[in-house]
Design an enzyme around this catalytic site. Structure first.
Site, PDB file in Angstrom:
ATOM      1  N   SER A  37       0.825  -1.203   0.000  1.00 26.11           N
ATOM      2  CA  SER A  37       0.000   0.000   0.000  1.00 26.11           C
ATOM      3  C   SER A  37       0.864   1.261   0.000  1.00 26.11           C
ATOM      4  CB  SER A  37      -0.959  -0.041   1.193  1.00 26.11           C
ATOM      5  OG  SER A  37      -1.983   0.905   1.053  1.00 26.11           O
ATOM      6  N   ASP A  96      -2.088   6.184  -4.150  1.00 24.05           N
ATOM      7  CA  ASP A  96      -0.958   5.452  -3.579  1.00 24.05           C
ATOM      8  C   ASP A  96      -0.633   4.265  -4.493  1.00 24.05           C
ATOM      9  OD1 ASP A  96      -3.206   3.941  -2.957  1.00 24.05           O
ATOM     10  OD2 ASP A  96      -2.463   3.313  -1.003  1.00 24.05           O
ATOM     11  N   ASP A 104      -1.113   1.076  -4.599  1.00 25.50           N
ATOM     12  CA  ASP A 104      -2.108   0.044  -4.946  1.00 25.50           C
ATOM     13  C   ASP A 104      -3.487   0.628  -5.238  1.00 25.50           C
ATOM     14  OD1 ASP A 104      -2.563   0.637  -2.212  1.00 25.50           O
ATOM     15  OD2 ASP A 104      -3.478  -1.318  -1.890  1.00 25.50           O
ATOM     16  N   ASP A 152      -5.838   2.421  -3.657  1.00 23.34           N
ATOM     17  CA  ASP A 152      -7.023   2.413  -2.797  1.00 23.34           C
ATOM     18  C   ASP A 152      -7.122   3.672  -1.943  1.00 23.34           C
ATOM     19  OD1 ASP A 152      -5.065   1.905  -0.922  1.00 23.34           O
ATOM     20  OD2 ASP A 152      -5.947   0.056  -0.155  1.00 23.34           O
TER      21      ASP A 152
END
Length: 462
Positions: A106, A250, A252, A254
């Site tokens: 993340s 970011d 990933d 999300d």
């Protein structure tokens, strides 16, 4: 650095010794534990798992280890390759798969990676399920398949486009309104998969896109957490390009943050507030965020005659409360939008599409939209932990110190004062105590944070 095992997944830094970091051995061990648990949990003879990764440098290595471990357990794998967390979450139910794994740390820096684990709904596992997987891993209670029963790999690189189509088909996403607005938008994809999927989404919505750090090579050009101090480059470029706004995700994809046309932050907390304002204006109902999120969501939800509640921090906790309260929208104040109409997971694509529809309908500058919401300011701080620091004792002491105030202890300690609040909690993802404060001005939020940090240091003797 020790491996961090929590409801947010299993994460660690690459390299080092087995059990201390996310080494190849640890990746195989936890993939084995997940696959073994999934066999027991599903009770099915033949299983399918969807696997995708962000663009981290370690991604291909960890990806190959995890995929081949699942194959060794006799589990079929649908390999999305380079992907995003919400894309894998969308893919799991569409493929009628039994689970999913996203390989991403993340917002953590490039030396980190992680296994995020999903159930058959494409949602994160709860704490109890996560504990069972950790127990299986500790016992190394794995039973691999015979040569005739190995799983098979199916490569499917279409899911970024499928995810985009699913978003654009949502009833509240108005492509024509966005096209008519003729937005020019700068995108910072932090050199991960957001650099592919966000510009692709925007172009289909008729947006002129200026790309910044959109090469998915895993070399993050700045700290990948989308906070103001990390986003000076895009802030400057938005002004230079005379763009209508900037979009930051970011690694990933999300978490979602916006930059105003003047280069100022829209405010990570206000991503959810703005999306909720739009959604609740069209489909009245309830909203949920975690207790580290802004009071502004509560105010906007009440304005639309809905009920607002706060959960413990962690996406799985937010989702659980959203289902309980039948919430129309929810998420986290870190820029994570959860819109159940598509799926129960934080999704920057959903956030972008809803936000741009809202902005286009309002026919105002993004800075004007921001000014239309209740004024709250947050200060987000942290204290690095050492093994000698007893976090639980600190939280107990702070609870006792402020026992006359409105205190919530479902996740660390939240102290609600009349005009402001502070939330203290041990991070799920890093060896730190997080100290979040919110007040009517930045100065007051910062001052409250400094006071609390000083009090904690006195208690801890540091």
């Amino acid at each position: 650095m020790t491996l961090i095992k929590s409801i947010s997944g299993i994460r660690g830094t690459i390299g080092g010794k087995v059990g201390d970091n996310l080494t190849p051995v640890d990746a195989v061990k936890f993939a084995s534990a997940y696959g073994t648990w999934l066999k027991e949990y599903s009770g099915k003879e033949k299983l399918t798992v969807v696997v995708g990764r962000d663009a981290r440098i370690s991604g291909p290595m960890i990806h190959n280890l995890v995929v081949n471990t699942l194959i060794g357990l006799g589990i079929d794998v649908i390999d999305l390759g380079l992907s995003t967390t919400p894309t894998v979450e969308v893919a799991v139910p569409l493929e009628n798969a039994d689970g999913g794994i996203i390989l991403t740390a993340s917002h953590n820096p490039k030396q980190w990676n992680a296994l995020k684990l999903l159930n058959e709904k494409g949602e994160f596992l709860d704490g109890e399920e996560g504990m069972k997987i950790l127990e299986i891993a500790d016992a190394e209670a794995f039973d691999f398949s015979d040569v005739d029963d190995l799983g098979e790999i199916t490569i499917n690189d279409a899911y970024m486009d499928i995810h985009i189509d699913e978003v654009l088909n949502l009833a509240l996403v108005d492509i024509e309104a966005v096209k008519a607005a003729k937005f020019k938008i700068v995108v910072d994809g932090v050199n991960s998969s957001g650099g592919i999927i966000i510009p692709r989404l925007l172009k289909l919505m008729g947006v002129e896109v200026v790309e910044l750090y959109c090469e998915p090579n895993g070399h993050f050009p700045h700290n990948p957490e989308p906070l103001k101090e990390h986003l000076t480059d895009i802030s400057e470029l938005v002004v230079k390009e005379k763009a209508d706004l900037g979009i930051v995700v970011d690694p990933d994809v999300d978490r979602l943050a916006f930059i105003c046309e003047d280069g100022e932050m829209f405010g990570e907390e206000y991503t959810l507030v703005a999306c909720a304002d739009y959604v609740l204006s069209k489909t009245p109902g309830n909203a949920v965020s975690n207790m580290s999120s802004s009071r502004a969501l509560r105010d906007v939800t009440k304005m639309h005659l809905g009920n607002y509640e706060a959960s413990a921090v962690g996406e799985v906790n937010v989702v659980k409360l959203m289902k309980k309260n039948n919430a129309i929208i929810g998420g986290e104040g870190n820029g994570g939008i959860i819109y159940p109409e598509l799926h129960y997971g934080r999704d920057s694509l959903v956030g972008v599409a809803l936000f741009l529809t809202h902005l286009a309908n309002k026919k105002m500058k993004i800075s004007e939209l921001r000014a239309s919401y209740p004024e709250y300011y947050m200060s987000k701080n942290k204290i690095e932990l050492t093994p000698q620091i007893d976090v639980d004792a600190i939280l107990v002491a702070m609870t006792e110190k402020y026992k006359e105030e409105d205190i919530t202890t479902i996740d660390g300690v939240k102290i609600d004062f009349a005009e402001n609040w502070v939330h203290l909690r041990k991070s799920n993802t890093e060896p730190i105590i997080r100290i979040y404060t919110e007040a009517a001005s930045q100065e007051k939020a910062d001052a409250l944070a400094e006071r609390i940090i000083t009090e904690i240091k006195v208690i801890a003797g540091i």
